[in-house]
Every structure is written in C-alpha cells, then in structure tokens.
Design a protein around this motif. Sequence first.
Motif, PDB file in Angstrom:
ATOM      1  N   PRO A 228       0.734  -1.218  -0.057  1.00  0.00           N
ATOM      2  CA  PRO A 228      -0.207  -0.129   0.017  1.00  0.00           C
ATOM      3  C   PRO A 228       0.698   1.303   0.051  1.00  0.00           C
ATOM      4  O   PRO A 228       0.384   2.537  -0.340  1.00  0.00           O
ATOM      5  CB  PRO A 228      -0.896  -0.139   1.249  1.00  0.00           C
ATOM      6  N   VAL A 229       2.012   1.266   0.503  1.00  0.00           N
ATOM      7  CA  VAL A 229       2.851   2.343   0.127  1.00  0.00           C
ATOM      8  C   VAL A 229       4.215   1.940  -0.522  1.00  0.00           C
ATOM      9  O   VAL A 229       5.229   1.442   0.277  1.00  0.00           O
ATOM     10  CB  VAL A 229       3.318   2.724   1.718  1.00  0.00           C
ATOM     11  N   PRO A 230       4.223   1.735  -1.715  1.00  0.00           N
ATOM     12  CA  PRO A 230       5.309   1.036  -2.564  1.00  0.00           C
ATOM     13  C   PRO A 230       6.644   1.785  -2.161  1.00  0.00           C
ATOM     14  O   PRO A 230       7.604   0.675  -2.401  1.00  0.00           O
ATOM     15  CB  PRO A 230       4.710   1.425  -3.982  1.00  0.00           C
ATOM     16  N   ASN A 231       6.993   2.908  -1.942  1.00  0.00           N
ATOM     17  CA  ASN A 231       8.305   3.334  -1.951  1.00  0.00           C
ATOM     18  C   ASN A 231       8.736   3.473  -0.601  1.00  0.00           C
ATOM     19  O   ASN A 231       9.843   4.258  -0.373  1.00  0.00           O
ATOM     20  CB  ASN A 231       8.205   4.585  -2.660  1.00  0.00           C
ATOM     21  N   GLN A 232       8.220   2.816   0.512  1.00  0.00           N
ATOM     22  CA  GLN A 232       8.412   2.911   1.928  1.00  0.00           C
ATOM     23  C   GLN A 232       8.029   1.932   2.551  1.00  0.00           C
ATOM     24  O   GLN A 232       6.838   1.270   2.565  1.00  0.00           O
ATOM     25  CB  GLN A 232       7.836   4.357   2.495  1.00  0.00           C
ATOM     26  N   ASN A 233       8.765   1.339   3.561  1.00  0.00           N
ATOM     27  CA  ASN A 233       8.304   0.371   4.303  1.00  0.00           C
ATOM     28  C   ASN A 233       7.889   0.618   5.816  1.00  0.00           C
ATOM     29  O   ASN A 233       6.778   0.469   5.824  1.00  0.00           O
ATOM     30  CB  ASN A 233       9.578  -0.767   4.553  1.00  0.00           C
ATOM     31  N   ALA A 234       8.645   1.304   6.595  1.00  0.00           N
ATOM     32  CA  ALA A 234       8.156   1.551   7.898  1.00  0.00           C
ATOM     33  C   ALA A 234       7.215   2.841   7.762  1.00  0.00           C
ATOM     34  O   ALA A 234       7.870   3.844   7.554  1.00  0.00           O
ATOM     35  CB  ALA A 234       9.560   1.861   8.890  1.00  0.00           C
ATOM     36  N   VAL A 235       6.011   2.621   8.139  1.00  0.00           N
ATOM     37  CA  VAL A 235       5.088   4.036   7.899  1.00  0.00           C
ATOM     38  C   VAL A 235       4.342   3.809   9.457  1.00  0.00           C
ATOM     39  O   VAL A 235       4.476   3.123  10.119  1.00  0.00           O
ATOM     40  CB  VAL A 235       4.269   4.117   6.888  1.00  0.00           C
ATOM     41  N   GLY A 236       3.224   4.973   9.428  1.00  0.00           N
ATOM     42  CA  GLY A 236       2.261   4.971  10.763  1.00  0.00           C
ATOM     43  C   GLY A 236       1.248   3.914  10.498  1.00  0.00           C
ATOM     44  O   GLY A 236       1.113   3.483   9.396  1.00  0.00           O
ATOM     45  N   TYR A 237       0.731   3.679  11.565  1.00  0.00           N
ATOM     46  CA  TYR A 237      -0.556   2.902  11.685  1.00  0.00           C
ATOM     47  C   TYR A 237      -1.735   3.253  10.751  1.00  0.00           C
ATOM     48  O   TYR A 237      -1.972   4.495  10.994  1.00  0.00           O
ATOM     49  CB  TYR A 237      -0.925   2.616  13.309  1.00  0.00           C
ATOM     50  N   PRO A 238      -2.207   2.519   9.944  1.00  0.00           N
ATOM     51  CA  PRO A 238      -3.231   2.916   9.019  1.00  0.00           C
ATOM     52  C   PRO A 238      -4.562   3.341  10.118  1.00  0.00           C
ATOM     53  O   PRO A 238      -4.827   2.559  10.992  1.00  0.00           O
ATOM     54  CB  PRO A 238      -3.396   1.815   8.221  1.00  0.00           C
ATOM     55  N   VAL A 239      -5.400   4.141   9.452  1.00  0.00           N
ATOM     56  CA  VAL A 239      -6.384   4.712   9.979  1.00  0.00           C
ATOM     57  C   VAL A 239      -7.649   4.448   8.811  1.00  0.00           C
ATOM     58  O   VAL A 239      -7.252   5.165   7.690  1.00  0.00           O
ATOM     59  CB  VAL A 239      -6.423   6.143  10.601  1.00  0.00           C
ATOM     60  N   SER A 240      -8.651   3.954   9.134  1.00  0.00           N
ATOM     61  CA  SER A 240      -9.622   3.689   8.030  1.00  0.00           C
ATOM     62  C   SER A 240     -11.162   3.674   8.542  1.00  0.00           C
ATOM     63  O   SER A 240     -11.444   4.082   9.771  1.00  0.00           O
ATOM     64  CB  SER A 240      -9.416   2.011   7.754  1.00  0.00           C
ATOM     65  N   ILE A 241     -11.847   3.855   7.504  1.00  0.00           N
ATOM     66  CA  ILE A 241     -13.544   4.021   7.756  1.00  0.00           C
ATOM     67  C   ILE A 241     -14.059   2.993   6.951  1.00  0.00           C
ATOM     68  O   ILE A 241     -13.598   2.549   5.887  1.00  0.00           O
ATOM     69  CB  ILE A 241     -14.114   5.527   7.358  1.00  0.00           C
ATOM     70  N   HIS A 242     -15.298   2.290   7.481  1.00  0.00           N
ATOM     71  CA  HIS A 242     -15.688   1.160   6.748  1.00  0.00           C
ATOM     72  C   HIS A 242     -17.320   1.350   6.853  1.00  0.00           C
ATOM     73  O   HIS A 242     -17.953   1.169   7.558  1.00  0.00           O
ATOM     74  CB  HIS A 242     -15.377   0.169   7.497  1.00  0.00           C
ATOM     75  N   ALA A 243     -17.771   1.458   5.382  1.00  0.00           N
ATOM     76  CA  ALA A 243     -19.214   1.763   5.379  1.00  0.00           C
ATOM     77  C   ALA A 243     -19.672   0.236   4.800  1.00  0.00           C
ATOM     78  O   ALA A 243     -18.971  -0.551   4.513  1.00  0.00           O
ATOM     79  CB  ALA A 243     -19.543   2.661   4.344  1.00  0.00           C
ATOM     80  N   ASP A 244     -20.858   0.252   4.478  1.00  0.00           N
ATOM     81  CA  ASP A 244     -21.612  -1.124   4.059  1.00  0.00           C
ATOM     82  C   ASP A 244     -21.122  -1.323   2.516  1.00  0.00           C
ATOM     83  O   ASP A 244     -20.754  -0.580   1.807  1.00  0.00           O
ATOM     84  CB  ASP A 244     -23.022  -0.919   3.950  1.00  0.00           C
ATOM     85  N   ILE A 245     -20.876  -2.560   2.369  1.00  0.00           N
ATOM     86  CA  ILE A 245     -20.300  -3.117   1.246  1.00  0.00           C
ATOM     87  C   ILE A 245     -20.971  -2.403  -0.161  1.00  0.00           C
ATOM     88  O   ILE A 245     -20.422  -1.996  -1.384  1.00  0.00           O
ATOM     89  CB  ILE A 245     -20.097  -4.450   0.821  1.00  0.00           C
ATOM     90  N   ASP A 246     -22.319  -2.101  -0.263  1.00  0.00           N
ATOM     91  CA  ASP A 246     -22.835  -1.583  -1.247  1.00  0.00           C
ATOM     92  C   ASP A 246     -23.095  -0.193  -1.248  1.00  0.00           C
ATOM     93  O   ASP A 246     -23.758   0.551  -1.993  1.00  0.00           O
ATOM     94  CB  ASP A 246     -24.388  -2.227  -1.478  1.00  0.00           C
ATOM     95  N   ALA A 247     -22.087   0.433  -0.545  1.00  0.00           N
ATOM     96  CA  ALA A 247     -22.310   1.964  -0.220  1.00  0.00           C
ATOM     97  C   ALA A 247     -20.907   2.618  -0.849  1.00  0.00           C
ATOM     98  O   ALA A 247     -20.087   1.857  -1.309  1.00  0.00           O
ATOM     99  CB  ALA A 247     -21.917   2.365   1.249  1.00  0.00           C
ATOM    100  N   VAL A 248     -20.922   3.880  -1.297  1.00  0.00           N
ATOM    101  CA  VAL A 248     -19.703   4.466  -1.850  1.00  0.00           C
ATOM    102  C   VAL A 248     -19.134   5.830  -1.135  1.00  0.00           C
ATOM    103  O   VAL A 248     -20.115   6.447  -0.744  1.00  0.00           O
ATOM    104  CB  VAL A 248     -20.254   5.172  -3.491  1.00  0.00           C
ATOM    105  N   VAL A 249     -18.005   5.317  -0.666  1.00  0.00           N
ATOM    106  CA  VAL A 249     -17.404   6.542   0.237  1.00  0.00           C
ATOM    107  C   VAL A 249     -16.892   7.553  -0.670  1.00  0.00           C
ATOM    108  O   VAL A 249     -16.043   7.520  -1.560  1.00  0.00           O
ATOM    109  CB  VAL A 249     -16.391   5.915   1.211  1.00  0.00           C
ATOM    110  N   SER A 250     -16.945   9.038  -0.354  1.00  0.00           N
ATOM    111  CA  SER A 250     -16.465   9.879  -1.124  1.00  0.00           C
ATOM    112  C   SER A 250     -15.567  10.765   0.090  1.00  0.00           C
ATOM    113  O   SER A 250     -16.313  11.308   0.791  1.00  0.00           O
ATOM    114  CB  SER A 250     -17.381  11.035  -1.797  1.00  0.00           C
ATOM    115  N   VAL A 251     -14.268  10.986  -0.130  1.00  0.00           N
ATOM    116  CA  VAL A 251     -13.780  11.838   1.009  1.00  0.00           C
ATOM    117  C   VAL A 251     -13.549  13.202   0.415  1.00  0.00           C
ATOM    118  O   VAL A 251     -13.075  13.349  -0.838  1.00  0.00           O
ATOM    119  CB  VAL A 251     -12.260  11.028   0.937  1.00  0.00           C
TER     120      VAL A 251
END
Length: 318
Positions: A228-251
């Motif tokens: 998920p971060v192709p040019n870097q190994n050690a990064v910070g802990y991911p933060v995520s949001i999760h809606a229902d599978i048939d929803a569409v998230v727009s940020v």
Amino acid sequence: MTQSRRVAAFAGPLFLSFLLAACGGGGNSTPTPVSNGQTSIQLAAESGAPTLTNDTATDGYNRFNFRRQQMGLSLLSRNANIDLAARGHSNYQKINDTITHVQVSGRPGFTGADVADRLKAANYVFTTTSSYAFGEVIAASADLSGAANAEDLITAIYHRFVIFEPKFREAGAGSAGFSATGYNFLTVNFAANGLGAGVGKGQFAVYPFANQTGIATVFYSDQEAPDPVPNQNAVGYPVSIHADIDAVVSVQTFTINARGGQLLAVRLLTNATDPETPNSAAAIIPLSELVAATTYDVKFTGTISGVAATQNWSFTTR
C-alpha cells in the motif's frame, strides 16, 4: 524475538454489481507473496479480550470478533462448513509450502481452485444467487499465536477492509502445522449469505475506534502485497473508515495529527485512486512512524452514498 511473516488477502465478488476489492484486486487475482522480518506483536492485556485457547484458528477468529464488537459491527457466527474450507486451504498451503489463494488441481491437498469452489466443496451453500459476498485472508507466520496473527492482518490495511466489512455475517477459520520452511498458515473465510443490515445508509465504522489505546506506532507496508506504500516500508499505523459493501465513500478531508501538533503527511487510499481499496472504505497511512504514548486526533468529512458524513475521534499509541 523477530518473526518472519507473510500475509495476503483476497475478497470474492459481491453480486448486485459490487466488488469487494482487496489484495490482488479481488476477482480471481492472486497476490504475490512477500515476507520480511517483523517483531511479533506483543498483546497487552485488554478488558473484555477473549481468553486465549492456544488454538491458532479459534484465537484468530475470536480476535476478529473482539475488534468488530469494539467498533460497533455485528459479530460473526462461526460456521463449521466455512471452517472446513479454511482448514483445507491452510493444509494445502502447508503441504505445498506456498502462500496462495488459488489451488492447482492435481497438487496434494487440493480442495478447490478458488474460494467459491472451496466453500462449495465444504457444503457451504449460498441460498440466494443475487445477493451474497465472501472473502478470504491468510497469514503465514513462524508464530502460532492466532491473536497475534489476527492483529497483523488487521494492521495490514487491504486485509482490514475484508475483516471489517460490516455486512459479513459468518466466518470460519483453519490453521495447519508448520511447513517445511517453518510457516504455520491461518486462513479465515468470511461470508454474507444474503445481504442483511450493516451499519446502515450514510453510516460507517472507524478503526482505530474512538478512544482506543495501545495502538502500534509502525506498520511495515512491505509485508503486504500489493504494497500500500510502494516506496516506503516503515510507516505509521493505518486509520480507516468502513461503510456497508454496497455504499460509496467519497472523501473531502481525512487528516491526522498528534494532539496540538501539525497535520501529518499521509497516503490516502480511496477507490478513486487505488483499485485495491473498495468503494465502501477509505484509509490514510501516515508517512512517518507514530510517536509512542501519544494521543492522535483524526478528522473525516465526506459523503457515504451521497449522505453527508463527518466524524472527529482520537486514539492513543502504546
């Protein structure tokens, strides 16, 4: 102690023209396995955490349910037929000493080419042909701790999208002993046999959840394929949001900062820019390791299937 780990994730198709993307892009894609040395997660005592059974599969399954409950998601019911499919796939990987989501007919331990075939072979039947979903995550590790492997999979963001899908209702888990090269395989399969209620229209769950403590400061992104971060190994802990599978998230905005500090540089994952991220989720990955014993503030604004959504929350690192 340093452990060598491999992880990969796959999510099968959700009908009604939706697809849950994951490692390898969903569908029938197979991710390229990767490995790296990583310190095994040391699990701190947590109130309400499931009692460890020392059975890799059961402890992994229980850990996923523990985290889902903390997030406000539905608990997964354990299904013996799904267990059978997962256990068979772990055995296949052990016998052939490989990590994969696709089995090859004729090889020892073959139970089905893909997840759908293996579920069918285990007599798990989808009762509707128009509304169902399934997914699979795999960990291969020198560590037999199912809880620790589950936490590794939750940390790996593409896996997390599968594990925390709100509409999954059932799951099964299976592990195998050590392969010739010293890996124990944990496979967990998820299913929604007809789409019921998830978090609801315009709603979403977050991880880390509000006021969670003991969050790791680092994520080694090279352990996940695709990375998920192709040019870097050690990064910070991911933060995520999760809606229902048939929803569409727009940020619109998605930010994180140490309390009182500047906004951190992040990599934003949305389906619009990253095909491995499903339409129904989004994440940010800080491009620097987080600081220990520090509270971080997160802000999200956007829409969930056109419904305005906003949430501010915080978590604290260990």
